[in-house]
Design a protein around this motif. Sequence first.
Motif, PDB file in Angstrom:
ATOM      1  N   GLY A   1       0.761  -1.246   0.000  1.00  0.00           N
ATOM      2  CA  GLY A   1       0.000   0.000   0.000  1.00  0.00           C
ATOM      3  C   GLY A   1       0.788   1.291   0.000  1.00  0.00           C
ATOM      4  N   GLY A   2       2.073   1.234   0.413  1.00  0.00           N
ATOM      5  CA  GLY A   2       2.859   2.462   0.553  1.00  0.00           C
ATOM      6  C   GLY A   2       2.794   3.365  -0.668  1.00  0.00           C
TER       7      GLY A   2
ATOM      8  N   ASP B   1       1.295   7.241  -1.234  1.00  0.00           N
ATOM      9  CA  ASP B   1       2.117   8.284  -1.862  1.00  0.00           C
ATOM     10  C   ASP B   1       1.334   8.967  -2.990  1.00  0.00           C
ATOM     11  OD1 ASP B   1       4.216   9.810  -2.790  1.00  0.00           O
ATOM     12  OD2 ASP B   1       5.641   8.161  -2.924  1.00  0.00           O
TER      13      ASP B   1
HETATM   14  O1  KG4 Z   1      12.779  -2.465   1.359  1.00  0.00           O
HETATM   15  P1  KG4 Z   1      11.478  -3.051   0.982  1.00  0.00           P
HETATM   16  O2  KG4 Z   1      11.211  -3.284  -0.471  1.00  0.00           O
HETATM   17  O3  KG4 Z   1      11.262  -4.395   1.741  1.00  0.00           O
HETATM   18  C1  KG4 Z   1      11.719  -4.574   3.051  1.00  0.00           C
HETATM   19  O4  KG4 Z   1      12.940  -4.798   3.222  1.00  0.00           O
HETATM   20  O5  KG4 Z   1      10.860  -4.451   3.957  1.00  0.00           O
HETATM   21  O6  KG4 Z   1      10.363  -2.091   1.581  1.00  0.00           O
HETATM   22  C2  KG4 Z   1       9.031  -2.318   1.312  1.00  0.00           C
HETATM   23  C3  KG4 Z   1       8.211  -1.238   1.969  1.00  0.00           C
HETATM   24  C4  KG4 Z   1       6.730  -1.559   1.947  1.00  0.00           C
HETATM   25  O7  KG4 Z   1       6.205  -1.291   3.216  1.00  0.00           O
HETATM   26  C5  KG4 Z   1       6.209  -0.580   0.898  1.00  0.00           C
HETATM   27  O8  KG4 Z   1       4.867  -0.224   1.065  1.00  0.00           O
HETATM   28  C6  KG4 Z   1       7.110   0.599   1.130  1.00  0.00           C
HETATM   29  O9  KG4 Z   1       8.392   0.012   1.287  1.00  0.00           O
HETATM   30  N1  KG4 Z   1       7.087   1.550   0.006  1.00  0.00           N
HETATM   31  C7  KG4 Z   1       6.609   2.804   0.120  1.00  0.00           C
HETATM   32  C8  KG4 Z   1       6.702   3.397  -1.166  1.00  0.00           C
HETATM   33  N2  KG4 Z   1       7.233   2.476  -2.010  1.00  0.00           N
HETATM   34  C9  KG4 Z   1       7.476   1.351  -1.262  1.00  0.00           C
HETATM   35  N3  KG4 Z   1       6.099   3.461   1.179  1.00  0.00           N
HETATM   36  C10 KG4 Z   1       5.704   4.719   0.989  1.00  0.00           C
HETATM   37  N4  KG4 Z   1       5.753   5.340  -0.212  1.00  0.00           N
HETATM   38  C11 KG4 Z   1       6.242   4.730  -1.306  1.00  0.00           C
HETATM   39  N5  KG4 Z   1       6.303   5.372  -2.481  1.00  0.00           N
END
Ligand code: KG4
Length: 344
Positions: free
Chosen positions: A184-185, A189
Amino acid sequence: MRILGIESSCDETAAAVVEDGRRILSNVIASQAEEHKQFGGVVPELASRRHCENILPVVSKALADADMTIDEVDGIAVTYAPGLIGALLVGVSFAKGLAMMSGKPLIPVHHTEGHAAANYLVPATEDQPVLEPPYLGLIVSGGHTRIAEVLDYTTFRTVGRTRDDAAGECFDKCARAMGFPYPGGVHVDQAAQRGNAKAFKLPKAKMEGSPYDFSFSGLKTYIVNLLHHAEQVGEQVNTDDLSAALQQAIAADVTKKTIAAAKELGYQTIALSGGVSANSGVRNMLSEACRKNGFRFYMPPVALCGDNAAMIAAQGYFNLAAGITADESLNAVASKELRGETAL
Ligand code: KG4
Ligand code: ZN
């Protein structure tokens, strides 16, 4: 030196070849996000099975795209911790087999250290050289939120960390409650671009003890309760405004603490990384605060913010240079501190 990186800690099967820790020769990612979407989150058993299917084609493509054979790489770097244990085991077992077969060094990489290394892949510009330690890192992802001193390429010292949920988890859980699909992040955004952050007043966590620690569970619970209550009384919530307020709250919190830590510890260089570093609010607010304070600021291109193997290969290069290698006894570890740290 050319390092093959392998990453399988969550729902991305990834492989990449990076030269001298700085230059990407290939970068292949097979994401399972579409499949996990129907369940509203990552299903660990399913993730492991898909890694098993994807790992060979993904690694083969990374070598082919780099126009290399396994005999031409100088080391095989793999994420061994932290993450979903069954998912990690696929990458670790595959890398061990590959290292044994080819006689190349096997290099263990901590996933969070890998995220930080994504910034070594940012090319120099006229204004800024490539990133070199020491610097202060802000690593924000779905599983982690921490401010860490990166003393040299392989020595980290945590200054602040989340005491409960990671920032990404807060984004994702609030997104789900707002009806956005997993993960959802990115939807928060996008919605935030249309919203007014001032429309909601959200709670701020008060941290006792370490001033640089984080807590996001109160914010998450507040938003989830607000949405449930609105649903019960039949009220419509403007999710654009709520997304903007949530994004603003998280961006302000991580920015304020990182800048304060840099000032107190005397760092002039700040590097942002992790999945949440793709967030436009976090990127804009922290880069602006760094500019105002005269700090050098680094962040990866959005394509290298989320899980990828180029960052693992980059950190692998520096680990190998520091003599950090493993033998066939290497095992996957679900939860692990950064190198040089003991459990807090
Ligand atoms: O680093 P990652 O790919 O995986 C882990 O190591 O946890 O991080 C994934 C996280 C998810 O919670 C995803 O929703 C968030 O990063 N994320 C975002 C955005 N793109 C990815 N959160 C907020 N805004 C974004 N644009
Ligand atoms: Zn990650």
